[in-house]
Design a protein around this motif. Structure first.
Motif, PDB file in Angstrom:
ATOM      1  N   VAL B 241       0.833  -1.192   0.000  1.00  0.00           N
ATOM      2  CA  VAL B 241       0.000   0.000   0.000  1.00  0.00           C
ATOM      3  C   VAL B 241       0.879   1.257   0.000  1.00  0.00           C
ATOM      4  N   LEU B 242       1.901   1.258   0.869  1.00  0.00           N
ATOM      5  CA  LEU B 242       2.792   2.423   0.964  1.00  0.00           C
ATOM      6  C   LEU B 242       3.634   2.602  -0.293  1.00  0.00           C
ATOM      7  N   ILE B 243       4.129   1.478  -0.830  1.00  0.00           N
ATOM      8  CA  ILE B 243       4.958   1.553  -2.038  1.00  0.00           C
ATOM      9  C   ILE B 243       4.107   2.072  -3.200  1.00  0.00           C
ATOM     10  N   SER B 244       2.877   1.581  -3.295  1.00  0.00           N
ATOM     11  CA  SER B 244       1.979   2.036  -4.355  1.00  0.00           C
ATOM     12  C   SER B 244       1.807   3.551  -4.294  1.00  0.00           C
ATOM     13  N   GLU B 245       1.578   4.048  -3.074  1.00  0.00           N
ATOM     14  CA  GLU B 245       1.388   5.492  -2.896  1.00  0.00           C
ATOM     15  C   GLU B 245       2.651   6.268  -3.227  1.00  0.00           C
ATOM     16  N   ALA B 246       3.772   5.824  -2.666  1.00  0.00           N
ATOM     17  CA  ALA B 246       5.031   6.550  -2.828  1.00  0.00           C
ATOM     18  C   ALA B 246       5.497   6.566  -4.279  1.00  0.00           C
ATOM     19  N   GLU B 247       5.275   5.462  -4.985  1.00  0.00           N
ATOM     20  CA  GLU B 247       5.804   5.359  -6.344  1.00  0.00           C
ATOM     21  C   GLU B 247       4.738   5.604  -7.415  1.00  0.00           C
ATOM     22  N   GLY B 248       3.535   5.953  -6.994  1.00  0.00           N
ATOM     23  CA  GLY B 248       2.466   6.183  -7.948  1.00  0.00           C
ATOM     24  C   GLY B 248       2.094   4.942  -8.738  1.00  0.00           C
ATOM     25  N   LYS B 249       2.162   3.799  -8.077  1.00  0.00           N
ATOM     26  CA  LYS B 249       1.840   2.539  -8.752  1.00  0.00           C
ATOM     27  C   LYS B 249       0.561   1.973  -8.170  1.00  0.00           C
ATOM     28  N   ASN B 250      -0.028   1.065  -8.887  1.00  0.00           N
ATOM     29  CA  ASN B 250      -1.265   0.495  -8.415  1.00  0.00           C
ATOM     30  C   ASN B 250      -1.170  -1.030  -8.479  1.00  0.00           C
ATOM     31  N   PHE B 251      -0.531  -1.620  -7.481  1.00  0.00           N
ATOM     32  CA  PHE B 251      -0.227  -3.052  -7.574  1.00  0.00           C
ATOM     33  C   PHE B 251      -1.461  -3.953  -7.408  1.00  0.00           C
ATOM     34  N   GLU B 252      -2.167  -3.778  -6.311  1.00  0.00           N
ATOM     35  CA  GLU B 252      -3.350  -4.608  -6.026  1.00  0.00           C
ATOM     36  C   GLU B 252      -3.112  -6.108  -6.167  1.00  0.00           C
ATOM     37  N   ILE B 253      -1.995  -6.575  -5.600  1.00  0.00           N
ATOM     38  CA  ILE B 253      -1.703  -8.012  -5.628  1.00  0.00           C
ATOM     39  C   ILE B 253      -2.024  -8.590  -4.244  1.00  0.00           C
ATOM     40  N   PRO B 254      -3.075  -9.410  -4.131  1.00  0.00           N
ATOM     41  CA  PRO B 254      -3.380  -9.984  -2.818  1.00  0.00           C
ATOM     42  C   PRO B 254      -2.217 -10.869  -2.338  1.00  0.00           C
ATOM     43  N   VAL B 255      -1.929 -10.798  -1.044  1.00  0.00           N
ATOM     44  CA  VAL B 255      -0.845 -11.614  -0.476  1.00  0.00           C
ATOM     45  C   VAL B 255      -1.442 -12.501   0.609  1.00  0.00           C
ATOM     46  N   LEU B 256      -1.469 -13.793   0.349  1.00  0.00           N
ATOM     47  CA  LEU B 256      -2.085 -14.734   1.292  1.00  0.00           C
ATOM     48  C   LEU B 256      -1.029 -15.544   2.029  1.00  0.00           C
ATOM     49  N   TYR B 257      -1.291 -15.823   3.286  1.00  0.00           N
ATOM     50  CA  TYR B 257      -0.475 -16.823   3.978  1.00  0.00           C
ATOM     51  C   TYR B 257      -0.918 -18.186   3.465  1.00  0.00           C
ATOM     52  N   TYR B 258       0.021 -19.102   3.319  1.00  0.00           N
ATOM     53  CA  TYR B 258      -0.361 -20.409   2.770  1.00  0.00           C
ATOM     54  C   TYR B 258      -1.546 -21.051   3.499  1.00  0.00           C
ATOM     55  N   PRO B 259      -1.617 -21.017   4.835  1.00  0.00           N
ATOM     56  CA  PRO B 259      -2.783 -21.631   5.503  1.00  0.00           C
ATOM     57  C   PRO B 259      -4.107 -20.961   5.132  1.00  0.00           C
ATOM     58  N   GLN B 260      -4.068 -19.700   4.712  1.00  0.00           N
ATOM     59  CA  GLN B 260      -5.311 -19.056   4.252  1.00  0.00           C
ATOM     60  C   GLN B 260      -5.766 -19.696   2.941  1.00  0.00           C
ATOM     61  N   LEU B 261      -4.804 -19.942   2.048  1.00  0.00           N
ATOM     62  CA  LEU B 261      -5.124 -20.579   0.765  1.00  0.00           C
ATOM     63  C   LEU B 261      -5.588 -22.015   0.995  1.00  0.00           C
ATOM     64  N   LEU B 262      -4.809 -22.732   1.803  1.00  0.00           N
ATOM     65  CA  LEU B 262      -5.159 -24.130   2.099  1.00  0.00           C
ATOM     66  C   LEU B 262      -6.522 -24.204   2.785  1.00  0.00           C
ATOM     67  N   GLY B 263      -6.763 -23.269   3.695  1.00  0.00           N
ATOM     68  CA  GLY B 263      -8.031 -23.234   4.421  1.00  0.00           C
ATOM     69  C   GLY B 263      -9.211 -23.142   3.469  1.00  0.00           C
TER      70      GLY B 263
END
Lengths: 163, 293
Positions: B241-263
């Motif tokens: 979120v901070l990098i997107s703001e600082a660099e004027g980028k719009n990443f929007e890449i969800p980052v999941l912990y593996y147990p969240q995906l497995l769950g």
């Protein structure tokens, strides 16, 4: 301060401390530093080097082996290793550069040369026994999420860290 | 199967989604997790005083030994620090003596080895087994494209981990992701470090490191990134979120912990997996999987 982007560093022989590399070798992690034959594989695949040209593990090791104690210990660059272990896996001489950096950092701390960020970290551990305390906010959040109660601070860490 | 859960410092205060999802997943897998009064693993203090760092790890190990429980760690740096202590003290009598002298005088403790330590992902890969995992998948994540981030301390140094996975070309997390039915995507900066370890020392370099990988991932089509360490998540999810703001980028890449995906693949409801604590929105992903309207 030595700027690591300089092309060369002039070595003043009168500044060299021959005991310095031996002291690094006595620290846990520093044992294999003398095996380094300066091939620079560590530099070639260092992710920090790719961003900050001033960071150069090969040069830090060479300066240490030469005995440039004062310059090595007082430089910020010894604190920049991200401990990713890529160089450790690829080093043909099993020098373990991240471990060597730790040995050098341990000596800097013993000499009282501690960057402010590291001092803050030490104080946080002495205070809480944790990197982050489980403060009131975190405890409430945990409770709300149905996570078990944990002790706010860790006392045994404090006891180990006392002088 | 009964294990002592090693949460470390970061997870119980800053990665509650990781903790919640692992506890839910463990329930489904039939793994009993025990909470002992563990302290810091020692890793952040190795730069300050390596012997004290070893003593901290050994203090934790002696607690697990007292309860006769193997350790499951969630943070890769904790797993490495504890495993390194176990192997180093066993191999080096001189080190063991120095560390035990400190343990004895400060805490009245002694540690002579004998505790098994595994990162949760390594445990799933080596002990629970990929095939057994596949058998209990209820909601296969078909068509979901995942970019794995192994991080550094999960399988390196290889000498500490006795090469359970390749230190430079690892496969275990890829197989764990594929077990959920999701698709594993290879990408150029896959083995890059998140920078978390030096974020306190030099934030600019750490952020640049994180940005390098986010840049790379924004060029290829992935539905989410998967991580197995709280530091990596802080760098890629919270800092995104901070990098997107600082660099004027719009990443929007969800980052999941593996147990969240497995769950999700095990059929656990999303609201039991702590997704509201993920900094980058996971809404699109959950819709794709069909668990959110």
């Amino acid at each position: 301060m030595v700027t690591m982007t300089e092309k060369s560093i002039v070595v003043d022989v009168s500044e060299l401390k021959s005991r310095f590399p031996r002291n690094v070798m006595k620290q846990p992690g520093g044992e294999a530093i003398q095996k380094c034959f300066q091939c620079a594989v560590c530099v070639a695949n260092c992710p920090i080097r790719a961003i900050e040209a001033g960071y150069n593990p090969r040069r830090i090791i060479k300066m240490t082996l030469l005995g440039m104690k004062d310059r090595v210990l007082s430089e910020e660059f010894i604190w920049l290793c991200s401990v990713c272990f890529l160089c450790q896996e690829r080093c043909p001489q099993e020098v373990r550069p991240p471990e060597v950096m730790n040995a050098i950092k341990n000596l800097a701390v013993k000499e009282g040369i501690i960057p402010p960020a590291i001092n803050k970290l030490i104080e946080a551990f002495k205070e809480n026994g944790r990197l982050y305390p489980i403060d009131e906010f975190a405890a409430e959040e945990r409770d709300y999420m149905g996570l078990p109660k944990l002790s706010e601070k860790s006392n045994f860490v404090k006891k180990i860290l006392e002088k | 199967m009964k294990y002592a859960l090693f949460l470390g410092c970061t997870i119980p205060s800053r990665a509650l989604n990781y903790e919640l999802s692992i506890r839910k997943v463990a329930e489904v897998l039939g793994i009993e997790l025990v909470d002992l009064d563990f302290g810091c693993c020692g890793f952040p203090l190795a730069a300050v005083d390596e012997i004290k760092a070893f003593a901290l790890a050994a203090g934790n190990l002696s607690l697990a030994k007292k309860h006769n429980l193997p350790i499951l760690a969630l943070c890769s740096a904790c797993a490495e620090a504890l495993t390194k202590t176990e192997t180093s003290l066993a191999e080096r009598e001189d080190l063991s003596k120095r560390v035990n002298r400190l343990l004895k005088t400060r805490l009245g403790l002694e540690y002579r080895g004998g505790v098994s330590i595994k990162h949760f992902a390594r445990f799933l890969y080596e002990d629970f087994g990929i095939d057994n995992l596949k058998k209990i998948i209820k909601r296969p994540l078909k068509g979901v494209k995942i970019a794995n981030h192994y991080g550094c301390h999960y399988m390196r140094p290889s000498e500490v981990y006795q090469n359970f996975d390749d230190p430079l070309f690892p496969v275990s997390l890829d197989l764990l992701v594929e077990a959920t039915g999701a698709e594993n995507t290879n990408y150029k900066t896959k083995m890059e470090c998140c920078g978390g370890a030096i974020a306190g020392m030099n934030e600019n370099i750490a952020m640049k490191l994180a940005e390098t990988k986010l840049d790379d991932l924004s060029k290829i089509e992935v539905d989410a990134m998967v991580v197995i360490c709280p530091f990596c998540s802080i760098m890629y999810d919270k800092q995104q979120v901070l990098i997107s703001e600082a660099e004027g980028k719009n990443f929007e890449i969800p980052v999941l912990y593996y147990p969240q995906l497995l769950g999700l693949a095990l059929g656990i409801e999303p609201d039991e997996l702590g997704f509201d604590l993920n900094a980058t929105s996971v809404e699109k992903l959950l819709k794709k999987i069909g668990v959110e309207e």
